[in-house]
Design a protein around this motif. Structure first.
Motif, short mmCIF file in Angstrom:
data_model
loop_
_atom_site.label_atom_id
_atom_site.label_comp_id
_atom_site.label_asym_id
_atom_site.label_seq_id
_atom_site.Cartn_x
_atom_site.Cartn_y
_atom_site.Cartn_z
N GLN A 187 0.83 -1.21 0.00
CA GLN A 187 0.00 0.00 0.00
C GLN A 187 0.86 1.26 0.00
N LYS A 244 -2.01 6.07 -4.80
CA LYS A 244 -1.96 5.49 -3.45
C LYS A 244 -2.15 6.57 -2.39
N LYS A 245 -2.31 6.11 -1.15
CA LYS A 245 -2.56 7.02 -0.04
C LYS A 245 -1.44 7.01 1.01
N CYS A 277 3.71 3.74 -1.39
CA CYS A 277 4.40 4.17 -2.60
C CYS A 277 5.74 4.77 -2.17
N SER A 305 0.61 8.02 -8.57
CA SER A 305 0.67 6.70 -7.93
C SER A 305 -0.70 6.11 -7.63
#
Length: 212
Positions: free
Chosen positions: A58, A110-111, A60, A108
């Motif tokens: 999860q 993502k978070k 990046c 990305s």
């Protein structure tokens, strides 16, 4: 008349800058989890960040050094300037660095982010917050002696232009003068997690895993 014209131009420039920052901010949200990873050249930041990202996909992993090298190879208007800064072991202007980071974060999808090698100075730290109003959850600092870092850089044989002894010394000097004060700032506000990175890679990772 000239003064009035100059003031109007400055106001327009400021408004455009604010709009640009707001657009960048709107692409991110308050649920972003950001961890800055700091340490001198050769301290193992990249290696450990890759291991963390492999363990938790999860995350990046964004290497500021890699982003800058990719930008200079892209042929963009900033590429030549970035190349000269890196060759001279100087810090690239904060506005360019922050913009590259925020673009990469958005791409990305993502978070959770490991931002490797940032902020490199106080100006970087302030510029990042000004651009997106996000703060790191904590700052991971891989501490390592100068002697060990020099030896690692000389032995890694990546063929990089900035891995010669003269440039290494310049990079270490920049780290001492610019990055250490930022590290001490994060220590003072209670979000610094310091790990001794002179240990074997797996041992360092075990210590980091406990922090996470």
């Amino acid at each position: 008349m000239a003064t009035s014209s100059m003031k109007s131009k400055q106001v327009r420039t400021t408004k455009l800058s604010l709009i640009h920052n707001e657009k960048r901010r709107s692409s991110l949200s308050d649920d972003e989890l950001i961890i800055f990873v700091l340490g001198g050249p050769g301290s193992g930041k990249g290696t450990q960040c890759k291991m963390i990202a492999q363990r938790d996909d999860q995350f990046c992993h964004l290497s500021v050094g890699d982003l800058l090298r990719l930008e200079q190879e892209s042929g963009s208007k900033h590429g030549t300037m970035i190349k000269n800064y890196i060759k001279e072991a100087k810090l690239v202007p904060s506005e360019i660095v922050v913009d590259l980071i925020l673009q990469a974060m958005k791409r990305s999808g993502k978070k959770k982010f490991l931002i490797d090698g940032f902020p490199r100075n106080e100006e970087n730290r302030v510029a990042f917050y000004s651009a997106c109003q996000l703060k790191p959850k904590f700052v991971l600092y891989l501490s390592c002696s100068k002697e060990v870092m020099v030896q690692r850089l000389l032995c890694r044989q990546q063929g990089r232009e900035d891995d010669n002894i003269e440039t290494i010394r310049k990079r270490l000097k920049v780290f001492e003068n610019s990055s250490l004060p930022v590290i001490e700032y994060y220590r003072s506000v209670g979000i610094l997690q310091e790990i001794n990175s002179e240990m074997p890679v797996e041992e360092v990772f075990k210590e980091i895993a406990q922090v996470f």
